[in-house]
Write a protein that holds these residues in place. Sequence first.
Motif, PDB file in Angstrom:
ATOM      1  N   UNK A   1      -3.116   2.103   7.146  1.00 56.05           N
ATOM      2  CA  UNK A   1      -1.888   2.853   6.698  1.00 56.05           C
ATOM      3  C   UNK A   1      -1.500   1.900   5.464  1.00 56.05           C
ATOM      4  N   UNK A   2      -1.045   2.917   4.334  1.00 54.42           N
ATOM      5  CA  UNK A   2      -0.329   1.915   3.347  1.00 54.42           C
ATOM      6  C   UNK A   2       1.300   2.062   3.647  1.00 54.42           C
ATOM      7  N   UNK A   3       1.711   2.395   4.731  1.00 51.64           N
ATOM      8  CA  UNK A   3       3.056   2.612   5.086  1.00 51.64           C
ATOM      9  C   UNK A   3       3.730   1.061   5.882  1.00 51.64           C
ATOM     10  N   UNK A   4       2.742   0.386   6.189  1.00 46.61           N
ATOM     11  CA  UNK A   4       3.033  -0.983   6.929  1.00 46.61           C
ATOM     12  C   UNK A   4       2.447  -2.189   5.898  1.00 46.61           C
ATOM     13  N   UNK A   5       3.273  -3.034   5.926  1.00 43.50           N
ATOM     14  CA  UNK A   5       2.592  -4.346   5.256  1.00 43.50           C
ATOM     15  C   UNK A   5       1.495  -4.763   5.907  1.00 43.50           C
ATOM     16  N   UNK A   6       1.332  -4.678   7.182  1.00 43.64           N
ATOM     17  CA  UNK A   6       0.061  -5.206   7.740  1.00 43.64           C
ATOM     18  C   UNK A   6      -1.119  -4.260   7.285  1.00 43.64           C
ATOM     19  N   UNK A   7      -0.988  -2.954   7.179  1.00 42.44           N
ATOM     20  CA  UNK A   7      -1.898  -2.033   6.448  1.00 42.44           C
ATOM     21  C   UNK A   7      -2.262  -2.259   5.120  1.00 42.44           C
ATOM     22  N   UNK A   8      -1.076  -2.458   4.401  1.00 40.02           N
ATOM     23  CA  UNK A   8      -1.541  -2.622   2.965  1.00 40.02           C
ATOM     24  C   UNK A   8      -2.277  -4.168   3.022  1.00 40.02           C
TER      25      UNK A   8
ATOM     26  N   UNK B   1      -4.094  -1.892  -2.219  1.00 40.28           N
ATOM     27  CA  UNK B   1      -3.161  -0.968  -1.504  1.00 40.28           C
ATOM     28  C   UNK B   1      -2.451   0.099  -2.737  1.00 40.28           C
ATOM     29  N   UNK B   2      -1.704   1.150  -2.079  1.00 43.78           N
ATOM     30  CA  UNK B   2      -1.164   1.902  -2.910  1.00 43.78           C
ATOM     31  C   UNK B   2       0.205   1.560  -3.689  1.00 43.78           C
ATOM     32  N   UNK B   3       0.555   0.366  -3.621  1.00 42.55           N
ATOM     33  CA  UNK B   3       1.774  -0.277  -4.339  1.00 42.55           C
ATOM     34  C   UNK B   3       1.670  -0.158  -5.773  1.00 42.55           C
ATOM     35  N   UNK B   4       2.326   0.220  -6.286  1.00 42.75           N
ATOM     36  CA  UNK B   4       2.332   0.294  -7.987  1.00 42.75           C
ATOM     37  C   UNK B   4       1.598   1.404  -8.563  1.00 42.75           C
ATOM     38  N   UNK B   5       1.257   1.467  -9.548  1.00 42.65           N
ATOM     39  CA  UNK B   5       0.485   2.549 -10.492  1.00 42.65           C
ATOM     40  C   UNK B   5      -0.854   2.423  -9.788  1.00 42.65           C
ATOM     41  N   UNK B   6      -1.424   3.854  -9.913  1.00 43.03           N
ATOM     42  CA  UNK B   6      -2.934   4.052  -9.837  1.00 43.03           C
ATOM     43  C   UNK B   6      -3.753   3.209 -10.640  1.00 43.03           C
ATOM     44  N   UNK B   7      -3.434   3.273 -11.892  1.00 40.43           N
ATOM     45  CA  UNK B   7      -4.101   2.857 -12.970  1.00 40.43           C
ATOM     46  C   UNK B   7      -4.134   1.284 -12.964  1.00 40.43           C
TER      47      UNK B   7
END
Length: 214
Positions: free
Chosen positions: A191-198, A145-151
């Motif tokens: 979508x990364x905006x919800x926990x289910x999506x992440x 998912x998009x949480x945290x740094x991209x690297x």
Amino acid sequence: MKTTVRLIAASTMLALLSGCAGDGMNKTATYGGLGALAGAVAGAAISHDNRGKGALIGAALAGTAAAGYGYYADKQEAELRRQLEGSGVGIQRQGDAIKLIMPGNVTFKSSSSDIASNFYNPLNQVAASLKQYDQSAITIIGHTDSTGSRQRNMDLSQLRAQSVSNYLIAQGVAGTRVSTAGAGPDQPIASNSTEAGRQDNRRVEINLQPMNRG
């Protein structure tokens, strides 16, 4: 010649319609029908002396070859679905390719690239199938998912893909068939905006394709 072409066209259409009948999952007939039509055209062009005979030979050879791979892929897909039922692994068929989708919450502990012990059995089933059906190239891609740094996500996704690769190779899958990549957060399926999506985005995919088709 016209009669022969009409006959082949009618036979091809029947094969295609048969392949689409019922649940629409009989890909073997579809591949065979399309292969027969292409082979008929090629055969007629090659056999100048007897175009009708050439068309029939071309249809037979090409139809058999095309249906052969369709049959191979159908059998592999069916076996994987049977073996992995209830495991949490998703299976998608996209033309010639088979995709196995392994949710990260099932396969790995949070923020770790160590395979969860309860996932060894499903991976063993995958390895057994890959050894039996050894004509496919295997590409393993990690996603986050998009949480945290991209690297950090790029590194983690690559490490997870490599962990799955290492395990399959240790179970006897030929390493020459396997490649890995880490896509990080760049290819979300939700979508990364919800926990289910992440959660959906945190996954490892195993893509199976015929070796001779890239």
